[in-house]
Enzyme design. Structure first.
Site, short mmCIF file in Angstrom:
data_model
loop_
_atom_site.label_atom_id
_atom_site.label_comp_id
_atom_site.label_asym_id
_atom_site.label_seq_id
_atom_site.Cartn_x
_atom_site.Cartn_y
_atom_site.Cartn_z
N ASP A 61 0.84 -1.20 0.00
CA ASP A 61 0.00 0.00 0.00
C ASP A 61 0.87 1.25 0.00
OD1 ASP A 61 -2.34 -1.48 0.15
OD2 ASP A 61 -2.64 -1.16 2.30
N ARG B 271 -12.41 6.42 6.56
CA ARG B 271 -13.59 6.15 5.73
C ARG B 271 -14.73 7.09 6.08
NH1 ARG B 271 -9.76 3.44 4.23
NH2 ARG B 271 -9.63 5.29 3.00
N ARG C 60 -1.59 -0.56 -8.45
CA ARG C 60 -2.98 -0.22 -8.09
C ARG C 60 -3.07 1.30 -8.16
NH1 ARG C 60 -3.86 -0.79 -2.12
NH2 ARG C 60 -4.43 -2.97 -2.43
#
Ligand SMILES: Cc1cc2nc3c(=O)[nH]c(=O)nc-3n(C[C@H](O)[C@H](O)[C@H](O)COP(=O)(O)OP(=O)(O)OC[C@H]3O[C@@H](n4cnc5c(N)ncnc54)[C@H](O)[C@@H]3O)c2cc1C
Length: 324
Positions: A148, A306, A201
Site C-alpha cells: 500500500d 472512511r 494499483r
C-alpha cells in the site's frame, strides 16, 4: 510520522460536510479515543461496516463470502507505524498465517500491507527482510503482495523498496505497489514502474498533502486519475483500478470497449462495505472485481478515514445499528 490524515478534496464540499470531515480527521489522530474505541464492544460493532472483524477466521469468512459472489479479495491486516521490532514481527506473522490460510482454504485472495506496519521506521533492513520473506512465500504459492502507499514522506521509499524486491527474478509478478493520482509526481512514477513491469494499483490518495506536491481539487485529481488509468490499461501489464467513482468506472469500461482491451487484463478494486451494489453489478457484467478487506484490532484510524471521506456514513451506520 504519518498519522491517519485524510486527503480532503475541497471543491464541491458543502459547509457542514467540510466541518465533519475536519472533525473525523482530528478524531483519527486521537490516541486516547483510539485506545478506548478499539477496546470497547460498541466501537467494534460500529466498525464492522468497513472492517471484517478482529481475527483471521473472521476475515477468512468474509473472503469466502466475497469469492462466492464472484469477486477476488486483497486482505489487509490493519495497522501502521509500529514502534518496535517485536510489533513488526508480530504483524508479519499474521501475514504468513493469512497466506497459509488462503492457500489451505483455496480462496481467491492476496495480501496488502503497509511498510510502516512492517517496521520501516524502526529498522529498514528488518522491514526489507520481512517483506522479502513474505513476497517469496507469496511467489511460492502463486499469490501476490501489494505494498500500500502511505503519505508523501514514504512515497520514494516505498517505490524504491518495491523496485528492489521486484529485481529478484522469482518475485516478478508477485509484488506490486500503489500510485496516487493526487500527486504531481505520479505520471513519472507510473512510467518508471511500467518500465520494470511492476503491477500498479491506481487510487486517488487518502492522505492530506500540500498544494506544493498534490492536486487539491476533485476535478484535477479525477482528471489525472483518468489519464494515468488509460496509460495503465494500455500497458499490457495487469493492474488494479481502485475507486468507487461511478463516472471514472464508466469511462474505464468505455475505454476498454473502444480500445478492445480484454476484460480480464485488469481489475476494478473497491473497499469492503463500500458500494456493494456497484461491486456486484461489475461482476454481473463480466468485469474483474477485487474487494479490499481490512481486519484486525487496530481498526480505528482506518475507520475514521472512511468516515471522513463520507461523513454521511456515520448516520447510515447508527441508523442500521438501532434498526438491528
Ligand atoms: C482497493 C483500494 C485500495 C486503496 N489503497 C490505498 C492506498 O494504498 N493508499 C491510499 O492513499 N489510498 C488508498 N485507497 C483510498 C483511495 O485513495 C481513496 O481515498 C478512496 O478510495 C476514495 O476515493 P474514490 O476513488 O472512491 O473517489 P471519491 O471521489 O472519494 O468518491 C467517489 C464516490 O465513491 C463513494 N465513496 C467514496 N468513499 C466512500 C466511503 N468512505 N463511503 C461511502 N462511499 C464512498 C461515494 O459515492 C463518492 O461519491 C484505496 C482505495 C481502494 C478502493
Amino acid at each position: 510520522m504519518i498519522k491517519g490524515n485524510v486527503h480532503v478534496l475541497h471543491s464541491n464540499l458543502p459547509g457542514n460536510a467540510a466541518v465533519l470531515r475536519a472533525l473525523f480527521i482530528s478524531l483519527s489522530e486521537s490516541r486516547s479515543l483510539r485506545a478506548i474505541a478499539e477496546k470497547s464492544s460498541f466501537g467494534q460493532r460500529v466498525s464492522t461496516r468497513f472492517v471484517a472483524g478482529t481475527q483471521v477466521d473472521d476475515v477468512m469468512r468474509a473472503t469466502a463470502a466475497v469469492n462466492r459472489n464472484g469477486a477476488t479479495v486483497s486482505i489487509d491486516n490493519l495497522g501502521e507505524n509500529v514502534t518496535n521490532a517485536e510489533e513488526a514481527r508480530a504483524s508479519a506473522q499474521i501475514y504468513y498465517q493469512l497466506l497459509d490460510e488462503i492457500a489451505k482454504r483455496g480462496l481467491q485472495a492476496n495480501i496488502s500491507l503497509k511498510l510502516t506496519h512492517m517496521g520501516l521506521d524502526v529498522d529498514e533492513k528488518l522491514a526489507y527482510d520481512t517483506v522479502s520473506g513474505l513476497v517469496a512465500k507469496a511467489a511460492s504459492l502463486k499469490s501476490f503482495v501489494r505494498v500500500d502507499m502511505e503519505g508523501s514522506p514514504y512515497t520514494q521509499r516505498t517505490l524504491d523498496f518495491v523496485r528492489e524486491l521486484n529485481r529478484v527474478p522469482a518475485n516478478q509478478g508477485h509484488v506490486g505497489t500503489v500510485i496516487q493520482s493526487y500527486l504531481y509526481r505520479s505520471e513519472k512514477d507510473v512510467q518508471d514502474l511500467l518500465a520494470e513491469g511492476i503491477r500498479i494499483r491506481l487510487c486517488k490518495g487518502a492522505y492530506k498533502e500540500l498544494p506544493e506536491i498534490a492536486y487539491q481539487s476533485k476535478a484535477d485529481v479525477d482528471a489525472n486519475y483518468v489519464k494515468l488509468m488509460k496509460t495503465l490499461m494500455t500497458s499490457g501489464i495487469y493492474h488494479g483500478l481502485a475507486t468507487h467513482d461511478e463516472s471514472i468506472i464508466k469511462e474505464a469500461k468505455a475505454f476498454a470497449d473502444r480500445e478492445k482491451i480484454s476484460r480480464d487484463s485488469f481489475e476494478f478494486q473497491m473497499l469492503h462495505g463500500i458500494r456493494r451494489d456497484l461491486q456486484q453489478q461489475l461482476v454481473r457484467d463480466g468485469w474483474k472485481m477485487r474487494v479490499y478487506i481490512p481486519f484486525g484490532t487496530e481498526w480505528y484510524p482506518y475507520f475514521m478515514r472512511r468516515l471522513a471521506e463520507r461523513p454521511a456514513n456515520l448516520f447510515f451506520i447508527l441508523r442500521n445499528m438501532f434498526r438491528a
